[in-house]
Design a protein around this motif. Structure first.
Motif, PDB file in Angstrom:
ATOM      1  N   SER A 250      86.019 -43.968  -5.500  1.00 36.59           N
ATOM      2  CA  SER A 250      84.553 -43.933  -5.513  1.00 36.59           C
ATOM      3  C   SER A 250      83.968 -45.105  -4.725  1.00 36.59           C
ATOM      4  N   LEU A 251      84.538 -46.303  -4.935  1.00 33.74           N
ATOM      5  CA  LEU A 251      84.021 -47.483  -4.242  1.00 33.74           C
ATOM      6  C   LEU A 251      84.242 -47.376  -2.736  1.00 33.74           C
ATOM      7  N   PHE A 252      85.421 -46.912  -2.337  1.00 31.16           N
ATOM      8  CA  PHE A 252      85.679 -46.744  -0.905  1.00 31.16           C
ATOM      9  C   PHE A 252      84.767 -45.676  -0.307  1.00 31.16           C
ATOM     10  N   PHE A 253      84.503 -44.625  -1.072  1.00 28.65           N
ATOM     11  CA  PHE A 253      83.605 -43.572  -0.586  1.00 28.65           C
ATOM     12  C   PHE A 253      82.190 -44.110  -0.413  1.00 28.65           C
ATOM     13  N   ILE A 254      81.730 -44.896  -1.393  1.00 26.13           N
ATOM     14  CA  ILE A 254      80.392 -45.490  -1.297  1.00 26.13           C
ATOM     15  C   ILE A 254      80.297 -46.388  -0.071  1.00 26.13           C
ATOM     16  N   TYR A 255      81.345 -47.203   0.131  1.00 28.99           N
ATOM     17  CA  TYR A 255      81.359 -48.097   1.294  1.00 28.99           C
ATOM     18  C   TYR A 255      81.326 -47.303   2.594  1.00 28.99           C
ATOM     19  N   ARG A 256      82.125 -46.227   2.645  1.00 28.71           N
ATOM     20  CA  ARG A 256      82.190 -45.423   3.866  1.00 28.71           C
ATOM     21  C   ARG A 256      80.852 -44.734   4.135  1.00 28.71           C
ATOM     22  N   MET A 257      80.251 -44.159   3.108  1.00 28.94           N
ATOM     23  CA  MET A 257      78.955 -43.497   3.280  1.00 28.94           C
ATOM     24  C   MET A 257      77.877 -44.498   3.670  1.00 28.94           C
ATOM     25  N   SER A 258      77.942 -45.692   3.082  1.00 31.10           N
ATOM     26  CA  SER A 258      76.988 -46.739   3.438  1.00 31.10           C
ATOM     27  C   SER A 258      77.158 -47.153   4.891  1.00 31.10           C
ATOM     28  N   ASP A 259      78.418 -47.212   5.332  1.00 27.20           N
ATOM     29  CA  ASP A 259      78.698 -47.608   6.708  1.00 27.20           C
ATOM     30  C   ASP A 259      78.198 -46.561   7.700  1.00 27.20           C
ATOM     31  N   LEU A 260      78.233 -45.284   7.293  1.00 26.66           N
ATOM     32  CA  LEU A 260      77.786 -44.207   8.177  1.00 26.66           C
ATOM     33  C   LEU A 260      76.269 -44.091   8.222  1.00 26.66           C
TER      34      LEU A 260
ATOM     35  N   PHE B 189      69.868 -41.947   9.876  1.00 25.38           N
ATOM     36  CA  PHE B 189      71.040 -41.076   9.889  1.00 25.38           C
ATOM     37  C   PHE B 189      71.827 -41.264   8.583  1.00 25.38           C
ATOM     38  N   GLY B 190      72.381 -40.173   8.056  1.00 21.18           N
ATOM     39  CA  GLY B 190      73.298 -40.273   6.919  1.00 21.18           C
ATOM     40  C   GLY B 190      72.642 -39.981   5.590  1.00 21.18           C
ATOM     41  N   SER B 191      72.940 -40.830   4.608  1.00 23.24           N
ATOM     42  CA  SER B 191      72.465 -40.621   3.232  1.00 23.24           C
ATOM     43  C   SER B 191      71.772 -41.892   2.750  1.00 23.24           C
ATOM     44  N   LEU B 192      70.523 -41.759   2.322  1.00 24.96           N
ATOM     45  CA  LEU B 192      69.795 -42.911   1.804  1.00 24.96           C
ATOM     46  C   LEU B 192      70.005 -42.960   0.291  1.00 24.96           C
ATOM     47  N   PHE B 193      71.064 -43.665  -0.137  1.00 18.81           N
ATOM     48  CA  PHE B 193      71.420 -43.737  -1.553  1.00 18.81           C
ATOM     49  C   PHE B 193      71.598 -45.197  -1.946  1.00 18.81           C
ATOM     50  N   PHE B 194      71.959 -45.415  -3.208  1.00 21.84           N
ATOM     51  CA  PHE B 194      72.012 -46.784  -3.726  1.00 21.84           C
ATOM     52  C   PHE B 194      72.932 -47.690  -2.924  1.00 21.84           C
TER      53      PHE B 194
ATOM     54  N   ALA C 135      70.890 -48.661   0.450  1.00 18.83           N
ATOM     55  CA  ALA C 135      69.476 -49.036   0.346  1.00 18.83           C
ATOM     56  C   ALA C 135      69.144 -50.263   1.201  1.00 18.83           C
ATOM     57  N   ASN C 136      70.126 -51.125   1.424  1.00 20.20           N
ATOM     58  CA  ASN C 136      69.874 -52.343   2.201  1.00 20.20           C
ATOM     59  C   ASN C 136      69.575 -52.051   3.672  1.00 20.20           C
ATOM     60  N   LYS C 137      69.818 -50.808   4.102  1.00 16.04           N
ATOM     61  CA  LYS C 137      69.567 -50.475   5.505  1.00 16.04           C
ATOM     62  C   LYS C 137      68.066 -50.494   5.844  1.00 16.04           C
ATOM     63  N   LEU C 138      67.217 -50.444   4.826  1.00 11.96           N
ATOM     64  CA  LEU C 138      65.771 -50.486   5.060  1.00 11.96           C
ATOM     65  C   LEU C 138      65.177 -51.881   4.859  1.00 11.96           C
ATOM     66  N   GLU C 139      66.028 -52.891   4.712  1.00 13.44           N
ATOM     67  CA  GLU C 139      65.531 -54.236   4.442  1.00 13.44           C
ATOM     68  C   GLU C 139      64.642 -54.761   5.573  1.00 13.44           C
ATOM     69  N   ASN C 140      65.045 -54.494   6.832  1.00  8.73           N
ATOM     70  CA  ASN C 140      64.248 -54.979   7.965  1.00  8.73           C
ATOM     71  C   ASN C 140      62.842 -54.395   7.951  1.00  8.73           C
TER      72      ASN C 140
END
Length: 563
Positions: free
Chosen positions: A413-423, A455-460, A463-468
């Motif tokens: 689960s953690l690796f999947f979250i990291y991978r989805m966050s990276d994408l 692009f991708g999935s805006l999930f928990f 979420a940091n991708k919108l910090e800027n």
């Protein structure tokens, strides 16, 4: 929710004819005689009596075929349960094992009734391979005592205690036992190899052939080795008494975790076996019906002195290879075992335990996917895959299966979250390159309109991708456009970030426009009430409409259009 209970047997009976019955009869007899040595060997390795193993195969095997969701599944005790059952027997005793098995039956029945069968498929392959190979190692270790004839009163279930006990007992090696075990192992390997080339050997399963040879040798030469007769007093030539195990309400709480472990492994093993069978017979099993049948079987088997059962991959494959095509073959297999017990039970006293140990050793070797651990194979996959596989394997061997599966699922689960966050990423759309700086900026050079594509999935996890954007590092515009056409999913955390962005912009007198919302993000925006906060005009179908809306909001400057 309506519970659907329809055994696969009912679907196979229409059009059932004599030729199909002959094939099922032949396959059932073959699988029945194969199941005999395996049932006894697995039971002894699990700390149970051989009688318990046989009656598990008879009762559970009959019910799984009669009520299951697969045409060809064969049920009974399996090698995968050995370390679990042994640990429960050591920690809680036989009576509590029977209660835990019945509790697991209720859990399996509930899983099937609530249609959770498909959920088992969500377990990653790396976790399955890791704990399967780990179980194989634990099974192999459990056979060292009987294979070498070591004098150990009670072999601990815990890994380090087991290693210590085996090492301490090494001086008690028993040469006759080693010779019988090694000879049985050699014969079994040779038989399995030659059976692919010789027709008559193919009809006689290797484990049964070795069992017959070892039993005859002991009966004729009276070998100085432990046998079923010397350790267990033989196998009773009768049907066991039907009755509930002794129940203590004070111990039920302690048995929830063992019961859950049995249910979890039983579900995984049975559905994995059924899926393998589907690929061989071009059919599709009903996973929920299969779980309900497994639950009933595990609840009823302890009433006859049996223990945990599940779908047996090797016996199911044998059933298919020998012509079995309906659940009738599995029913015949159970009846054949019953006939053997009632007729040939006295001869079981001569069966050497070393021979049964050799059979289990071969099972442990064959059940592991050892090629998956080759460095060349591991190098083909990602670090995440290798970490999950090796971590699950290590924890299974050293600690226990439940912890291994939990840890494996957590890591996956953690690796999947990291991978989805990276994408997931967000990019600024360079509008000024198309329309010039003057059309998009104020006199002081600050931006009037900023547009971004996500692009991708805006999930928990992303979420940091919108910090800027939240910090407005690109300036303080009148309008911010978010093109979400490439966003496949938004969760509540992602929605909260969008709402925060909207509030921040609103405080500055600016406007947020969303465009290109797909079905799931659009549904969440609507259901949450965020659409009302934004205003209908500020949610558009595409970025062209969004720019037209932005132009009407800023109310000055040359017209712009985006194509």
């Amino acid at each position: 929710m309506k519970i659907r209970f329809r055994p696969k047997l009912l679907d196979t009976l229409p059009g059932y004819g004599r030729s199909t019955f002959v094939q099922d009869l032949s396959a059932g007899i073959t699988v029945g005689v194969l199941a005999l040595p395996l049932a006894m060997a697995f039971a002894i390795a699990s700390g149970m009596s051989p009688t318990a193993g046989i009656w598990t195969a008879i009762v559970a095997g009959l019910l799984i075929s009669l009520l299951g969701g697969s045409r060809v599944q064969i049920g009974g005790p399996t090698g995968a349960f050995i370390p679990i059952i042994y640990a429960i027997v050591v920690d809680h005793g036989v009576q509590n094992l029977l209660i835990a098995t019945m509790m697991s039956g209720v859990m399996l029945l509930a899983m099937g009734a609530f249609r959770l069968g498909s959920m088992i498929r969500f377990i990653p392959l790396s976790v399955v391979i890791g704990f399967t190979n780990g179980i194989a190692v634990v099974i192999f270790m459990s056979q060292i005592k009987d294979f070498l004839g070591l004098k150990i009163e009670n072999l601990p279930g815990e890994f380090f205690g087991k290693v210590s006990a085996l090492y301490t007992a090494l001086p008690t090696l028993h040469l006759p036992t080693i010779l019988v075990a090694a000879s049985s192992l050699g014969v079994l390997f040779l038989w399995n190899r030659q059976a692919t080339r010789t027709a008559w050997m193919k009809r006689l399963p290797g484990p049964l052939a070795v069992l017959i040879i070892g039993t005859l040798a002991n009966a004729v030469f009276n070998l100085p080795v432990d046998t079923i007769g010397s350790r267990f007093g033989g196998i009773p030539q009768e049907i066991p008494h039907f009755g509930l195990p002794e129940l203590s309400l004070g111990t039920l709480g302690k048995l929830i975790a063992p019961a859950l472990t049995i249910a979890l492994l039983g579900a995984i093993e049975s559905l994995l076996s059924a899926r393998v069978a589907d690929s061989q017979i071009d059919d599709r099993h009903d996973p929920n019906q299969e779980l309900m049948a497994q639950g009933i079987a595990n609840f009823v088997a302890p009433l006859f002195g049996g223990f945990a059962a599940t779908g047996a991959i090797a016996r199911t494959a044998t059933n298919i290879r020998t012509g079995g095509s309906t659940p009738v073959a599995g029913i015949v297999h159970a009846l054949v075992l019953l006939a053997i017990v009632l007729v040939l039970a006295p001869f079981a006293s001569f069966i050497p335990l070393a021979t049964l140990s050799a059979i289990v050793v071969v099972v442990s070797i064959n059940m592991g996917e050892w090629h998956a651990f080759a460095p060349s194979q591991l190098a083909r996959y990602t670090l995440a895959y290798r970490t999950i596989l090796l971590g699950t394997f290590f924890v299974t061997v050293v600690f226990d299966l439940t912890l291994a599966v939990e840890l494996g699922m957590l890591m996956a689960s953690l690796f999947f979250i990291y991978r989805m966050s990276d994408l997931t990423r967000i990019e600024r759309i360079p509008l000024e390159e198309h329309y010039g700086v003057a059309a998009l900026t104020r006199a002081d050079g600050t931006p009037r309109i900023l547009a971004y594509r996500m692009f991708g999935s805006l999930f928990f996890g992303a979420a940091n991708k919108l910090e800027n954007l939240l910090l407005m590092q690109d300036g303080h515009p009148d309008v911010v456009i978010l093109d979400t056409d490439k966003v496949i999913n938004i969760d509540t955390t992602g929605l909260d970030i969008l709402q925060t962005l909207h509030r921040n912009l609103k405080k500055r007198g600016a406007v947020l426009i969303l465009c290109g919302l797909n079905s799931q993000p659009g549904s969440l925006v609507f259901r949450s009430g965020f659409l009302e906060q934004l205003g209908d005009d500020n949610v558009t179908g595409n970025i062209t409409e969004a720019l037209i809306r932005a132009q009407s909001i800023r109310g000055s400057g040359p017209e712009i259009a985006y194509t």
